[in-house]
Design an enzyme around this catalytic site. Structure first.
Site, PDB file in Angstrom:
ATOM      1  N   HIS A  19     -36.498 -17.617 -45.139  1.00 52.15           N
ATOM      2  CA  HIS A  19     -35.347 -17.583 -44.220  1.00 52.15           C
ATOM      3  C   HIS A  19     -34.483 -18.824 -44.427  1.00 52.15           C
ATOM      4  CE1 HIS A  19     -37.320 -20.529 -41.717  1.00 52.15           C
ATOM      5  NE2 HIS A  19     -38.321 -19.725 -41.416  1.00 52.15           N
ATOM      6  N   HIS A  22     -36.172 -22.320 -44.930  1.00 51.10           N
ATOM      7  CA  HIS A  22     -36.758 -22.527 -46.257  1.00 51.10           C
ATOM      8  C   HIS A  22     -35.651 -22.726 -47.285  1.00 51.10           C
ATOM      9  CE1 HIS A  22     -39.770 -19.584 -44.344  1.00 51.10           C
ATOM     10  NE2 HIS A  22     -40.324 -20.774 -44.285  1.00 51.10           N
ATOM     11  N   CYS A 127     -56.311 -24.236 -31.707  1.00 42.01           N
ATOM     12  CA  CYS A 127     -55.180 -23.309 -31.619  1.00 42.01           C
ATOM     13  C   CYS A 127     -55.112 -22.531 -32.940  1.00 42.01           C
ATOM     14  CB  CYS A 127     -53.864 -24.045 -31.371  1.00 42.01           C
ATOM     15  SG  CYS A 127     -52.443 -22.949 -31.533  1.00 42.01           S
ATOM     16  N   CYS A 130     -51.740 -22.893 -34.910  1.00 44.90           N
ATOM     17  CA  CYS A 130     -51.564 -24.168 -35.626  1.00 44.90           C
ATOM     18  C   CYS A 130     -52.683 -24.403 -36.620  1.00 44.90           C
ATOM     19  CB  CYS A 130     -51.561 -25.351 -34.668  1.00 44.90           C
ATOM     20  SG  CYS A 130     -50.276 -25.270 -33.445  1.00 44.90           S
ATOM     21  N   CYS A 144     -51.102 -25.307 -26.075  1.00 51.62           N
ATOM     22  CA  CYS A 144     -50.577 -25.833 -27.329  1.00 51.62           C
ATOM     23  C   CYS A 144     -49.059 -25.993 -27.177  1.00 51.62           C
ATOM     24  CB  CYS A 144     -50.893 -24.857 -28.465  1.00 51.62           C
ATOM     25  SG  CYS A 144     -49.772 -25.057 -29.864  1.00 51.62           S
ATOM     26  N   HIS A 147     -47.139 -23.352 -29.487  1.00 50.27           N
ATOM     27  CA  HIS A 147     -47.294 -21.902 -29.294  1.00 50.27           C
ATOM     28  C   HIS A 147     -47.349 -21.493 -27.826  1.00 50.27           C
ATOM     29  CE1 HIS A 147     -48.478 -22.410 -33.523  1.00 50.27           C
ATOM     30  NE2 HIS A 147     -47.937 -21.221 -33.653  1.00 50.27           N
ATOM     31  N   LYS A 296     -33.439 -21.649 -31.069  1.00 52.44           N
ATOM     32  CA  LYS A 296     -34.446 -21.767 -32.121  1.00 52.44           C
ATOM     33  C   LYS A 296     -34.522 -20.436 -32.872  1.00 52.44           C
ATOM     34  CE  LYS A 296     -39.006 -23.452 -32.865  1.00 52.44           C
ATOM     35  NZ  LYS A 296     -40.205 -24.050 -32.509  1.00 52.44           N
ATOM     36  N   LYS A 299     -38.591 -14.820 -34.814  1.00 52.70           N
ATOM     37  CA  LYS A 299     -38.674 -13.369 -34.993  1.00 52.70           C
ATOM     38  C   LYS A 299     -38.416 -12.653 -33.677  1.00 52.70           C
ATOM     39  CE  LYS A 299     -41.682 -12.331 -38.856  1.00 52.70           C
ATOM     40  NZ  LYS A 299     -43.061 -12.156 -39.221  1.00 52.70           N
TER      41      LYS A 299
END
Ligand code: ME8
Length: 519
Positions: A19, A22, A127, A130, A144, A147, A296, A299
């Site tokens: 995406h 990257h 987690c 992670c 976490c 998450h 942010k 998905k």
């Protein structure tokens, strides 16, 4: 002088398709690699994929296929994503490569033999997202922080890396080498982690829980923790310990990452290197995060930007230009198609596109396309244009060296704008009315062509294909290695007598109303 420079991107997890994020780091790496080639350095650029760990094992299980089969597919997507964005890496590394597995095992054995890996019982909050244990202090409201999930308590026997032993040595190294982690905000963040006692790092996972990983060389009931495996890719890619690449390039190692993986790169990695008796990398260069339409990218929000989609609509170079111009390396930035179109129209269609078409059309009309002679003694401008070019090149190179891409580009665009003003002020179309002005007309067009020649070289790292197109239109050599070793190298790049041609619009204007309506 040729400095070795080994530029790396993170190796991306194969649990998601490539995406915008990257693409950004990989385009930065490509741009920086090209810039370093331009100034004559010896460059090696590596990217790749990170393929072990529970995240990948879980993703494969969901599809009912073997992890390796799953990793092959997504790694293939990463490998295929980069060439269409004009990203030219020297090496693509996969952590499932046999050579990498052997390198990881050699290092593990070395550190184990030195007494820096021990076996112990450990209970902690783990987690899954992670892939790591959290201390109570790190959890936020018992969850976490990344998450927002409650970790599961796991008790098991594992191997630990004595990271704490290297805490003081690492702090000293950072203090002695203020640029080691840059920009400073991230260096300070790492120093602040180091101001608290560092815990040892759990570096194994029992095969009863996870099989998809590199088996520990000293205990085959365990696989290696994915971060201990992944970081070593940077050495595998140079054929550590005996390879020629390792011997020449390692000392020029420049890691590029985003802030999300600061801790593994700023703490685990240097302490691992210390334990293995390997010199530390030269710099860790940390950038911020791209948000999409101010949120942010995720998905679940459905706002994940696929780089190729945009590059297909606006052109690869426009996409690369936007990313490099818009983000101040180190800080977060906001991506929106509207912002990209505004920049495209202002900087590319207007400033650079107009300058190119004006100058080359005038060249065709008034000079039959043939580049006139250099004005004697700098002509009427008295060296002002040369100074403008060399001063721009100087600041540009200084900024590019330290990843100041947005400033470097803004400097080049000041030159483009200045050239557009020069066209308006010198009015070549008026000069052309009287043959007595031919010498002045030649001079103005000569200067403008040379400015375009210099711009062509400076934009090459960011917009390689536009730069190559421009060099062809201008009748100059295409930019390449060693062309910009000092600012004066950018003077007189388009030789007298060169045949220029009239371009088609380099960057046709985009209708902003249409883009806004689509949004
Ligand atoms: O962390 N903005 O892989 P990963 C800017 N496998 N850059 C972003 C971004 C965003 N919104 N999102 C991702 C891993 N990136 C490990 C790395 S290295 C030994 C192992 C980029 O697939 C940025 O470079 O989650 C970030 O550090 C990286 O993708 C994380 O990629």
């Amino acid at each position: 002088m040729k400095d070795p420079i080994y530029i790396t991107t993170p190796i991306y997890y194969v649990n998601a398709e490539p995406h915008l994020g990257h693409a950004y780091t990989t385009i930065v790496a490509d741009t920086w690699a090209r810039f370093n080639r331009l100034v004559g350095n010896q460059v090696r650029f590596q990217t790749g994929t990170d393929e072990h760990g529970d995240k990948i094992a879980e993703a494969a299980e969901k599809e009912n296929i073997k992890p390796k089969q799953f990793a092959d597919r997504i790694s293939g997507m990463f490998q295929a994503a980069w060439p269409p964005l004009d990203i030219e890496f020297d090496n693509f590394i996969r952590t499932t490569d046999q050579k990498h597995i052997e390198t990881v095992q050699t290092i593990l054995q070395k550190v184990y033999d030195a007494g820096d890996i021990y076996f112990a019982k450990y209970g902690g909050n783990y987690c899954v997202g992670c892939e790591r244990f959290y201390t109570d202090r790190e959890l936020v409201d018992g969850k976490c922080p990344d998450h927002q999930t409650v970790p599961i308590y796991i008790e098991e026997e594992n191997y630990f890396f004595r990271m704490s032993k290297y805490q003081d040595a690492l702090r000293e190294h950072i203090e002695k080498n203020p640029d080691f982690i840059r920009p400073a905000r991230y260096r300070n963040e790492v120093l602040s982690f180091l101001s608290e006692p560092l815990e040892d790092l759990c570096i194994s996972r029992p095969k009863t829980r996870l099989e998809w990983g590199i088996t520990l060389p000293f205990d085959d009931r365990f696989v290696t923790y994915v971060w201990f495996d992944a970081l070593i890719n940077y050495l595998t890619g140079l054929d550590w310990p005996d390879g020629e690449n390792y011997k020449t390039m390692w000392r020029g190692t420049q890691h590029l990452i985003a802030k999300d993986i600061l801790k593994p790169h700023g703490i685990y990695w240097p302490t691992m290197l210390m334990a293995a008796g390997i010199p530390l990398y030269k710099n860790l260069n940390v950038h911020g995060y791209w948000n999409v339409d101010s949120s942010k990218m995720s998905k679940s929000l459905g706002n994940v930007i696929k780089p190729l989609d945009l590059a297909q609509v606006y052109g690869v170079d426009a996409f690369r230009y936007f990313l490099m111009r818009e983000m101040n390396y180190g800080l977060d930035a906001n991506f929106s198609e509207g912002l990209m179109v505004d920049r495209y129209n202002a900087d590319l269609a207007n400033d650079l596109g107009n300058l190119t078409s004006r100058v080359l059309n005038m060249m065709s009309r008034y000079e039959k396309g043939v580049v006139p002679e250099a004005p004697a003694g700098g002509g009427q401008e008295g060296g002002r244009i040369e100074k403008l070019i060399t001063e721009t090149a100087r600041v540009y190179a200084e900024e590019m060296k330290t990843l100041g891409f947005h400033k470097a580009l803004s400097e080049v665009w000041s030159l483009v704008k200045e050239a557009n003003r020069y066209v308006v002020q010198s009015e070549p179309w008026e000069l052309a009315k009287d043959p007595a002005n031919q010498a002045r007309l030649d001079e103005v067009l000569y200067n403008l062509v040379q400015i375009l020649g210099a711009v062509t070289v400076m934009i090459w790292p960011v917009m390689p294909s536009t730069s190559e197109k421009l060099s062809e239109i201008l009748g100059m050599d295409p930019p390449g290695s060693g062309l910009l070793t000092k600012p004066e190298d950018l003077l007189g790049l388009v030789p007298q007598g060169a045949q220029t041609t009239k371009p088609k619009a380099l960057f046709p204007r985009v209708d902003t109303a249409k883009v806004k309506a689509k949004a």
